[in-house]
Design a protein around this motif. Structure first.
Motif, PDB file in Angstrom:
ATOM      1  N   GLU A 102      -4.308  30.675  17.866  1.00 52.24           N
ATOM      2  CA  GLU A 102      -4.319  30.234  19.309  1.00 52.24           C
ATOM      3  C   GLU A 102      -4.063  28.894  19.507  1.00 52.24           C
ATOM      4  O   GLU A 102      -3.608  28.349  20.318  1.00 52.24           O
ATOM      5  CB  GLU A 102      -5.628  30.617  19.887  1.00 52.24           C
ATOM      6  N   CYS A 103      -4.733  27.999  18.632  1.00 50.78           N
ATOM      7  CA  CYS A 103      -4.969  26.680  18.734  1.00 50.78           C
ATOM      8  C   CYS A 103      -3.218  26.073  18.521  1.00 50.78           C
ATOM      9  O   CYS A 103      -2.873  24.957  19.083  1.00 50.78           O
ATOM     10  CB  CYS A 103      -5.671  25.897  17.904  1.00 50.78           C
ATOM     11  N   ALA A 104      -2.588  26.676  17.600  1.00 47.75           N
ATOM     12  CA  ALA A 104      -1.126  26.275  17.306  1.00 47.75           C
ATOM     13  C   ALA A 104      -0.493  26.480  18.475  1.00 47.75           C
ATOM     14  O   ALA A 104       0.319  25.804  18.841  1.00 47.75           O
ATOM     15  CB  ALA A 104      -0.710  27.282  16.025  1.00 47.75           C
TER      16      ALA A 104
ATOM     17  N   VAL B 290     -14.032  22.048  32.889  1.00 46.52           N
ATOM     18  CA  VAL B 290     -13.362  23.260  32.248  1.00 46.52           C
ATOM     19  C   VAL B 290     -12.058  23.529  32.663  1.00 46.52           C
ATOM     20  O   VAL B 290     -11.567  23.688  33.713  1.00 46.52           O
ATOM     21  CB  VAL B 290     -14.280  24.527  32.415  1.00 46.52           C
ATOM     22  N   PHE B 291     -11.152  23.591  31.435  1.00 47.20           N
ATOM     23  CA  PHE B 291      -9.956  24.389  31.671  1.00 47.20           C
ATOM     24  C   PHE B 291      -9.782  25.780  31.146  1.00 47.20           C
ATOM     25  O   PHE B 291     -10.727  26.266  30.109  1.00 47.20           O
ATOM     26  CB  PHE B 291      -9.053  23.570  30.974  1.00 47.20           C
ATOM     27  N   SER B 292      -8.747  26.534  31.521  1.00 49.27           N
ATOM     28  CA  SER B 292      -8.207  27.771  31.115  1.00 49.27           C
ATOM     29  C   SER B 292      -7.246  27.683  30.527  1.00 49.27           C
ATOM     30  O   SER B 292      -6.196  26.956  31.035  1.00 49.27           O
ATOM     31  CB  SER B 292      -8.588  28.750  32.149  1.00 49.27           C
ATOM     32  N   PHE B 293      -6.725  28.408  29.145  1.00 47.87           N
ATOM     33  CA  PHE B 293      -5.328  28.612  28.523  1.00 47.87           C
ATOM     34  C   PHE B 293      -5.236  29.996  28.514  1.00 47.87           C
ATOM     35  O   PHE B 293      -4.606  30.352  27.770  1.00 47.87           O
ATOM     36  CB  PHE B 293      -5.521  27.999  27.344  1.00 47.87           C
TER      37      PHE B 293
ATOM     38  N   SER C 278      -2.853  29.485  25.033  1.00 48.97           N
ATOM     39  CA  SER C 278      -3.171  29.696  23.795  1.00 48.97           C
ATOM     40  C   SER C 278      -3.512  31.031  23.661  1.00 48.97           C
ATOM     41  O   SER C 278      -4.411  31.433  22.616  1.00 48.97           O
ATOM     42  CB  SER C 278      -4.366  28.810  23.219  1.00 48.97           C
ATOM     43  N   ALA C 279      -2.738  31.934  24.445  1.00 49.74           N
ATOM     44  CA  ALA C 279      -3.277  33.459  24.524  1.00 49.74           C
ATOM     45  C   ALA C 279      -4.357  33.729  25.396  1.00 49.74           C
ATOM     46  O   ALA C 279      -4.237  34.301  26.195  1.00 49.74           O
ATOM     47  CB  ALA C 279      -3.056  33.968  23.056  1.00 49.74           C
TER      48      ALA C 279
END
Length: 383
Positions: free
Chosen positions: A249-251, A181-184, A192-193
């Motif tokens: 967010e994905c952008a 698992v990663f965090s953004f 991604s905010a």
């Protein structure tokens, strides 16, 4: 104030967000698919699933790994509470493995001894959640070897370590685990905010996670219990949640993926400058294992509490415009976990780390003059 950490947003990030806002669909669109593919290609795993946070990604990964009531799950106390909470949502029993004082990651010798004891008591864990503290990979290959001997699954909480490597293998490849698992979150390697991602090489895990993210709903006719009633038809087959990342967010995430390597390089440069200029301050500085490339999400030092009052040090630095932090309050010492019969003294290394740890500012936009200022103020304090 100089913050202890912050996001780095470029004009190209902003332009891609503007472009996305003009799209017909701003959730569950092609940006999500592209973002998932970009992370998959970067870390070299088979499957990726994007989430609105790393916490929901951890919870969904537990579902994907079939964690259920009364299963035993182990993790480390030196982490954010989500590393343990994710298992409790399914009625599992949580326990902890202490960290080592050198790398602040799971203590492999302690883990092995605890596994030997658990086997004798018939209380082996079904899942171990290993945490990559501050951006440094754990001795994951050793954990993997133990998993084969004692029969547990592995989930890597790599929220801190996108862009990190062990033996030239990117964290997230899940070579030595069932899933990662990663965090953004804004202060992580990229942002991604808000957001998270599960990486896995196991299709069955991937399939379950996809369904859990979508309220447990399937639109695949081959999975329907009842007869397909039309193109609009769907069925809920699990109890899940809506954990989707939206297109905006994905952008941002898509734009930032291109900068992972440069961000990690910059963070390593800042960490190296601290290492070089603070070696005589009397602190225990972060130690990076020789086979690792750290993403340096944090730069956490350990002070000598016999010589320095931690609270006073915080106030001293704050008055001079330097914002510090502490990572982490050991999970087992939170009031909620004390109700589960954990107590002070259970995991002494994690408690020592909390008592002595201070996270110094480290982020891509930290200027060299600001870093020099931080070091000079610290040296004056020590003197």
């Amino acid at each position: 104030m100089i913050p202890y950490n912050r996001q780095s947003i470029s004009n190209s990030d902003i332009e891609l967000i503007k472009k996305t806002l003009k799209k017909t669909i701003i959730t569950r669109g092609d940006n999500l698919v592209k973002f998932e593919k970009a992370i998959k290609n970067y870390v070299n795993c088979k499957y990726t699933v994007g989430f609105n946070s790393a916490s929901s990604a951890l919870t969904s990964a537990c579902f994907g790994l079939n964690i259920s009531k009364n299963d035993i799950v182990w993790t480390v106390p030196n982490s954010f509470v989500a590393s343990a909470n994710c298992a409790l949502h399914f009625g599992a029993k949580i326990d902890f493995v202490d960290i080592d004082k050198e790398y602040k990651n799971i203590d492999i010798d302690y883990l092995e001894q605890k596994l030997i004891k658990a086997k004798k008591q018939n209380k082996l864990p079904k899942l171990l959640i290993s945490v990559h503290f501050a951006g440094q990979a754990t001795f994951q290959e050793k954990i993997y070897k133990l998993s084969k001997k004692f029969g547990f699954k592995i989930l890597e909480d790599a929220s801190h370590s996108l862009g990190a490597k062990r033996f030239d293998q990117f964290v997230g490849s899940s070579k030595w685990s069932d899933a990662t698992v990663f965090s953004f979150h804004p202060i992580k390697t990229i942002t991604s905010a808000e957001g998270g991602m599960v990486c896995t090489n196991n299709y069955s895990i991937y399939k379950r996670i996809i369904l859990f993210r979508n309220n447990g709903i399937t639109k695949n006719p081959s999975e329907f219990i009842k007869k397909n009633e039309g193109n609009w038809y769907y069925e809920q087959i699990y109890l899940g949640h809506n954990y989707h990342l939206n297109e905006i967010e994905c952008a941002l995430g898509l734009s930032q993926v291109k900068q992972i390597n440069s961000f990690v390089k910059k963070r390593n440069s800042i960490a190296n400058f601290y290492d070089k200029n603070m070696r005589d301050c009397g602190f225990k500085l972060p130690k990076i294992e020789k086979e690792n490339l750290s993403s340096h999400h944090l730069y956490a030092i350990n002070i000598d509490t016999n010589k320095i009052n931690k609270n006073f040090f915080f106030k001293y630095m704050s008055k001079r415009g330097i914002n510090l932090n502490v990572h982490y309050i050991p999970i087992h010492l939170h009031p909620f976990y004390k109700k589960l019969n954990f107590k002070k003294g259970d995991f002494p290394n994690s408690e020592w780390h909390y008592d002595t740890a201070i996270s110094l500012p480290i982020y891509v936009g930290l200027k060299i003059n600001d870093q020099k200022k931080i070091i000079n103020i610290i040296k004056k304090f020590v003197e």
